[in-house]
Motif scaffolding. Structure first.
Motif, mmCIF file in Angstrom:
data_model
loop_
_atom_site.group_PDB
_atom_site.id
_atom_site.type_symbol
_atom_site.label_atom_id
_atom_site.label_comp_id
_atom_site.label_asym_id
_atom_site.label_seq_id
_atom_site.Cartn_x
_atom_site.Cartn_y
_atom_site.Cartn_z
ATOM 1 N N PHE A 316 57.016 -16.525 115.954
ATOM 2 C CA PHE A 316 55.859 -15.684 116.271
ATOM 3 C C PHE A 316 55.914 -14.380 115.471
ATOM 4 N N VAL A 317 57.121 -13.810 115.394
ATOM 5 C CA VAL A 317 57.283 -12.543 114.669
ATOM 6 C C VAL A 317 56.890 -12.722 113.203
ATOM 7 N N VAL A 318 57.388 -13.812 112.609
ATOM 8 C CA VAL A 318 57.099 -14.058 111.194
ATOM 9 C C VAL A 318 55.611 -14.338 110.982
ATOM 10 N N ASP A 319 55.046 -15.179 111.832
ATOM 11 C CA ASP A 319 53.656 -15.599 111.619
ATOM 12 C C ASP A 319 52.638 -14.539 112.011
ATOM 13 N N THR A 320 52.913 -13.812 113.082
ATOM 14 C CA THR A 320 51.899 -12.900 113.604
ATOM 15 C C THR A 320 52.091 -11.472 113.117
ATOM 16 N N ILE A 321 53.320 -10.996 113.123
ATOM 17 C CA ILE A 321 53.526 -9.607 112.698
ATOM 18 C C ILE A 321 53.565 -9.520 111.172
ATOM 19 N N ARG A 387 56.930 -1.057 114.048
ATOM 20 C CA ARG A 387 56.241 -0.570 115.255
ATOM 21 C C ARG A 387 55.651 -1.736 116.039
ATOM 22 N N GLN A 388 55.016 -2.660 115.304
ATOM 23 C CA GLN A 388 54.407 -3.805 115.983
ATOM 24 C C GLN A 388 55.470 -4.663 116.664
ATOM 25 N N PHE A 389 56.622 -4.812 116.000
ATOM 26 C CA PHE A 389 57.675 -5.606 116.616
ATOM 27 C C PHE A 389 58.162 -4.927 117.903
ATOM 28 N N GLY A 390 58.159 -3.586 117.920
ATOM 29 C CA GLY A 390 58.514 -2.861 119.139
ATOM 30 C C GLY A 390 57.598 -3.261 120.288
ATOM 31 N N ASP A 391 56.287 -3.323 120.002
ATOM 32 C CA ASP A 391 55.328 -3.735 121.038
ATOM 33 C C ASP A 391 55.605 -5.163 121.496
ATOM 34 N N TYR A 392 55.883 -6.034 120.515
ATOM 35 C CA TYR A 392 56.160 -7.429 120.851
ATOM 36 C C TYR A 392 57.424 -7.551 121.708
ATOM 37 N N LEU A 393 58.470 -6.821 121.290
ATOM 38 C CA LEU A 393 59.755 -6.930 121.983
ATOM 39 C C LEU A 393 59.617 -6.504 123.450
ATOM 40 N N ARG A 394 58.787 -5.506 123.684
ATOM 41 C CA ARG A 394 58.561 -5.061 125.055
ATOM 42 C C ARG A 394 58.013 -6.209 125.905
ATOM 43 N N GLN A 395 57.047 -6.927 125.329
ATOM 44 C CA GLN A 395 56.469 -8.067 126.055
ATOM 45 C C GLN A 395 57.475 -9.190 126.216
ATOM 46 N N TYR A 419 70.430 7.931 115.588
ATOM 47 C CA TYR A 419 71.672 7.993 114.812
ATOM 48 C C TYR A 419 72.522 9.232 115.076
ATOM 49 N N THR A 420 71.960 10.236 115.756
ATOM 50 C CA THR A 420 72.764 11.408 116.083
ATOM 51 C C THR A 420 72.962 11.528 117.591
ATOM 52 N N ASP A 421 71.849 11.427 118.348
ATOM 53 C CA ASP A 421 71.949 11.666 119.790
ATOM 54 C C ASP A 421 72.260 10.407 120.608
ATOM 55 N N HIS A 422 72.148 9.226 119.999
ATOM 56 C CA HIS A 422 72.380 7.949 120.693
ATOM 57 C C HIS A 422 71.492 7.824 121.930
ATOM 58 N N ASP A 423 70.291 8.399 121.842
ATOM 59 C CA ASP A 423 69.389 8.405 122.987
ATOM 60 C C ASP A 423 68.502 7.159 122.964
ATOM 61 N N PHE A 424 69.125 5.991 123.046
ATOM 62 C CA PHE A 424 68.369 4.734 123.029
ATOM 63 C C PHE A 424 69.197 3.658 123.715
ATOM 64 N N ASP A 425 68.520 2.606 124.177
ATOM 65 C CA ASP A 425 69.237 1.415 124.614
ATOM 66 C C ASP A 425 69.063 0.318 123.577
ATOM 67 N N LEU A 426 67.804 0.140 123.180
ATOM 68 C CA LEU A 426 67.519 -0.778 122.079
ATOM 69 C C LEU A 426 66.702 -0.005 121.043
ATOM 70 N N ALA A 427 66.932 -0.296 119.760
ATOM 71 C CA ALA A 427 66.107 0.323 118.723
ATOM 72 C C ALA A 427 65.750 -0.762 117.721
ATOM 73 N N VAL A 428 64.602 -0.614 117.101
ATOM 74 C CA VAL A 428 64.206 -1.556 116.052
ATOM 75 C C VAL A 428 64.439 -0.862 114.724
ATOM 76 N N ALA A 429 65.227 -1.486 113.848
ATOM 77 C CA ALA A 429 65.553 -0.837 112.579
ATOM 78 C C ALA A 429 65.260 -1.773 111.415
ATOM 79 N N PRO A 430 64.922 -1.217 110.256
ATOM 80 C CA PRO A 430 64.728 -2.042 109.063
ATOM 81 C C PRO A 430 65.774 -1.755 107.982
ATOM 82 N N PRO A 431 67.043 -2.136 108.186
ATOM 83 C CA PRO A 431 68.021 -1.888 107.118
ATOM 84 C C PRO A 431 67.749 -2.765 105.889
#
Lengths: 536, 329
Positions: A316-321, A387-395, A419-431
């Motif tokens: 779905f991620v590949v086809d839709t996002i 950003r769109q994947f963030g919305d998808y992941l929430r669902q 990367y400094t405050d570690h104020d997240f549980d999950l993050a979406v990154a594009p390395p």
């Protein structure tokens, strides 16, 4: 042009150039391409430091790679995936303590002075190693550079350094700048950092801030008959819709790095005279990754991480996002790096029932409102797709009873929060995968990295086994042995899930039909464009 | 004349605390945004290690306390030094000087056109309130005013630049064309047609509506009734009595709108790739470039104060009561 075919790219890199050149006429190099003309290209950023020897980033290379050349460039056909530029050959010693480069002779800088091994030695020791964002890592153990004659440079390392790493890093870390311009000056503020002097096919002519960069033909370029173009102009178009409109109106001829958004491709592909090209980014593969903060009790449980991996529908991620312009990932090394890629790793099919079962097993049963626990989710804002994947992941997480709360921030704020405050549980990154896992991939899972390092493991994950493999690979000189270590690395990452690799993608180039020899190497957008031509 | 000089002096003195408040508030706002210039820069180059980040923070002075930096900035500003942009690596003054003319050209043309067209059409509409012409103009202006500027800009660009190809899609002039003199002036004017139209149409609607409302109100006044009973011609009543009185609030609007237009130009400059002030401000925010952003805001504030001063002088000329009872300093 249809959808990006990763298997086709793999074929290329495996060296099936003959087969491919018939299958794909685009790559048949137009050797007798016409000369002359002005190519106008869309640019969306204006780097303040344009010196690729200091800043090895795609934004800088896009413009600077036409002026300043590396020792070698990535290639579809050549041995080791490299074609010679300022170096004609490279040979590592068996003990990994030295690499000998034979340099091209008769090359002149744009100011007329001759290019010699002294320039390479100066660039390596005074710029790449101490100042360059990636060179600091690759050349960390570089001790001296011997120059027995003007056409030989011998890099000597204090510790065994894998020649495989040096080779894979060459296109990115080895931009050579003139010693006579930089020696004895403050390198970081030298005016040549913005008004480049190199050996490349184009000379830096003019920069009008906010409007354009103009490069002109280097008449004395070392490669006979090149460059084809008289001028290359990078026109600054900051608006997302700007590049597409300018292409349609024939004000520009080419837009690289997906400057035309994916959602516009379908429409613009129907405009006569415009072609859409998904090749030419194989060595610049971006990866869509879910970063995990292992300090969170729930997420330190492997079952929870497996459940999240099972909850994501990669197709779905590949086809839709990504509208098909991407491929599903299996692990931390993309399929585009066939030298390292290992398909034989644990995989996680899209299976909501299994994900729910895993979470139940882990002891996080659904509460009265159907929720097991809440998480803070931070999607990186750098791409529409992240950003769109963030919305998808929430669902997707809601479907397995995990309530993910989205925190959207702008780039600088996101950077600091994760990367400094570690104020997240999950993050979406594009390395980015940069040709070798040691350059910017192992850092994503390695432990002991201080806070504040962007695109690194800031999730508090630590695995002795993985750290051991990374350390061992860093000093394994034997190429097959080193490659095997990275295959192990992939298997462990895929099994232990310090992060979740979801998809991998390259960018899209949109060009007028009149532009010839586009995307004929795996780093095309950031290569020198010496053979690129315009059909009048 | 004396009255005008007094006005200028009073405004100059009162603008100092205004500028000070603007500087401090901007600084605090940017400070409260998460992430700093180094985060933004490292991101733009695709990463860097902790040593690099620390060295950069030191070089940019970001390792000092917030108050130390604010004091440093404010004191150099007092010496009319706008400082050094960390995101561009150039003096802020140079950057502003480079971009300001483009924005002034864009805004100036749009202001003159929207004011001229808006007030004229407002007079036409207000000359006969509730007539068919008035209703048509009011409807059109309402629709135009409701349209977001970016959308109008994009639509104009698609129709006139991409489809019809009458005008260029973007830019301030033809790139690398070596045009000089009159040819260059024409070229710039040609490039400004679409962005200026987009801004003009929207602000024109506003001026039209204010003018029309002012006229409608003036019609009910006793002096209009008196003028009619005197037997003056309708045209004369409309122009000399009704329109002139309705013009006052319009001039006030002009002052207010000059500030709003600076904001509106951010969007238009991005869409039409015009290297102007608004786009510079946007880049300053995303790069967390405090000196540049504050430089932009201070210069904008000075601009707005200046425009309002001019408006007040015009106002004083239009209405002799204004400024007559100023306290003598």
């Amino acid at each position: 042009m249809s959808i990006a075919s990763l298997s086709r790219r793999t074929l290329f890199q495996a060296g099936a150039a003959l087969l491919a050149s018939t299958a794909l006429p685009r790559f048949a190099r137009a050797q007798n391409a016409p000369s002359g003309g002005r190519l106008i290209v869309a640019a969306d950023s204006e780097p303040k430091n344009l010196n690729p020897a200091i800043v090895a980033s795609n934004g800088v290379f896009f413009i600077a790679s036409k002026v300043v050349e590396p020792l070698a460039e990535a290639s579809f056909e050549s041995k080791d995936g490299l074609s010679p530029r300022l170096a004609t050959s490279w040979e590592g010693s068996a003990d990994g303590r030295s690499v000998t480069f034979k340099l091209r002779e008769g090359v002149k800088w744009h100011d007329g002075k001759p290019f010699t091994s002294a320039d390479v030695a100066f660039s390596a020791l005074n710029i790449w190693k101490p100042l360059q964002n990636l060179g600091r890592l690759v050349f960390a153990n570089l001790e001296t550079v011997d120059t027995p004659d003007e056409a030989t440079a011998i890099f000597r390392f204090s510790k065994p350094t894998p020649v495989q790493l040096i080779r894979n890093a060459l296109p990115v870390v080895s931009s050579v700048v003139p010693k006579h311009v930089y020696e004895g000056t403050d390198i970081a503020t030298n005016p040549a950092n913005t008004k480049l002097i190199g050996t490349g096919p184009f000379k830096f002519a003019e920069y009008k801030p906010g409007e354009y960069y103009r490069l002109t033909k280097n008449e004395n370029y070392w490669s006979e008959g090149e460059p084809k173009l008289d001028e290359v102009i990078f026109r600054v178009l900051p608006d997302r819709a700007g590049a597409g409109a300018a292409l349609e109106a024939e004000e520009i001829q080419l837009a690289a790095f997906s400057a035309v958004p994916l959602t516009d491709l379908d429409r613009i592909s129907k405009v006569p005279g415009i072609k859409i090209i998904s090749e030419g980014y194989e060595a610049l593969t971006y990866q869509l990754v879910v970063e995990i903060n292992h300090r969170r009790k729930e997420l330190s449980d492997i079952k929870v991480r497996q459940a999240i991996a099972h909850a994501i529908n990669r197709k779905f991620v590949v086809d839709t996002i990504f509208l098909g312009y991407a491929a599903a990932s299996t692990g931390p090394v993309p399929k585009n790096a066939p030298e390292f890629y290992d398909a034989d790793v644990p995989t996680y099919d899209f299976d909501v029932a299994k994900a729910n079962a895993l979470l139940d097993e882990a002891g996080y049963s659904k509460g009265a409102n159907g929720t097991r626990f809440s998480l803070k989710l931070r999607p990186a804002p750098y791409f529409n797709e992240t950003r769109q994947f963030g919305d998808y992941l929430r669902q997707a997480l809601a479907a397995i009873g995990i309530d993910a709360q989205l925190f959207n921030a702008d780039s600088a704020a996101h950077q600091k929060a994760v990367y400094t405050d570690h104020d997240f549980d999950l993050a979406v990154a594009p390395p980015v995968f940069r040709g070798d896992p040691a350059i910017s991939t192992t850092i994503l899972v390695q432990s002991g990295i201080p806070a504040g390092v962007p695109f690194s493991n800031q999730g508090g994950y630590g695995s002795k086994e993985l750290d051991g493999i990374i350390a061992k690979a860093a000093e394994t000189v034997d190429t097959p042995a080193r490659t095997e270590l990275y295959k192990q690395f992939q298997r462990i990452v895929a099994a232990d899930l310090p992060l979740i690799n979801v998809a991998e993608w390259g960018f899209i180039t949109v060009a007028r039909d009149t532009v010839l020899n586009v995307s004929n190497n795996p780093r095309w957008a950031v290569s020198n464009w010496a053979d690129t031509a315009l059909h009048s | 004349m004396n009255r005008v000089l007094r006005l200028i002096r009073r405004r100059a003195i009162s603008s100092i605390p205004v500028l000070l408040i603007v500087v401090v508030l901007t600084f605090l706002l940017l400070e409260s945004a998460s992430g700093d210039a180094v985060d933004a820069y490292l991101l733009s180059i695709g990463g860097g290690d902790a040593t690099v980040a620390q060295a950069l923070r030191q070089a940019y002075g970001l390792d000092q306390s917030m108050f130390a930096r604010l004091w440093l900035y404010a004191s150099s500003l007092a010496r009319l030094d706008l400082g050094w942009s960390v995101a561009f690596g150039r003096p802020v003054f140079d950057l502003i000087l480079e971009r300001l003319p483009n924005t002034l050209l864009l805004m100036g043309s749009a202001t003159v056109l929207s004011f001229g067209l808006g007030s004229t059409l407002g007079i036409v509409a207000g000359a006969k309130p509730e007539s068919l012409g008035d209703r048509a103009l009011s409807t059109v202006s309402l629709v135009l005013y409701a349209i977001p500027s970016f959308w109008l800009g994009l639509v104009l660009s698609i129709i006139f630049a991409v489809q019809l190809r009458w005008l260029p899609t973007s830019g301030i002039e033809t790139i690398a064309s070596d045009k000089t003199g009159l040819a260059r002036v024409t070229d710039i004017a040609w490039h400004l047609v679409l962005p200026v139209s987009a801004l003009t149409l929207i602000y024109m609607a506003l001026f039209l509506r204010v003018m029309r409302a002012g006229m409608a109100e003036a019609w009910t006044m006793d002096f209009v009734l008196f003028a009619r009973s005197k037997g003056l011609s309708r045209t004369r009543i409309v122009l000399r009595h009704v329109a002139r009185n309705a013009l006052l609030p319009l001039v006030t609007m002009l002052g207010l709108q000059s500030a709003a237009m600076l904001g509106g130009s951010v969007v238009i400059e991005s869409i039409f790739a015009i290297p102007g002030f608004g786009r510079l401000a946007q880049e300053a925010v995303s790069g967390r470039d405090a000196p540049l952003l504050m430089g932009i805001i201070v210069v904008s504030a000075v601009l707005v104060i200046g425009v309002n001063l001019v408006i007040d002088i015009i106002y004083a000329a239009l209405d002799p009561r204004i400024g007559a009872s100023e306290p003598r300093a």
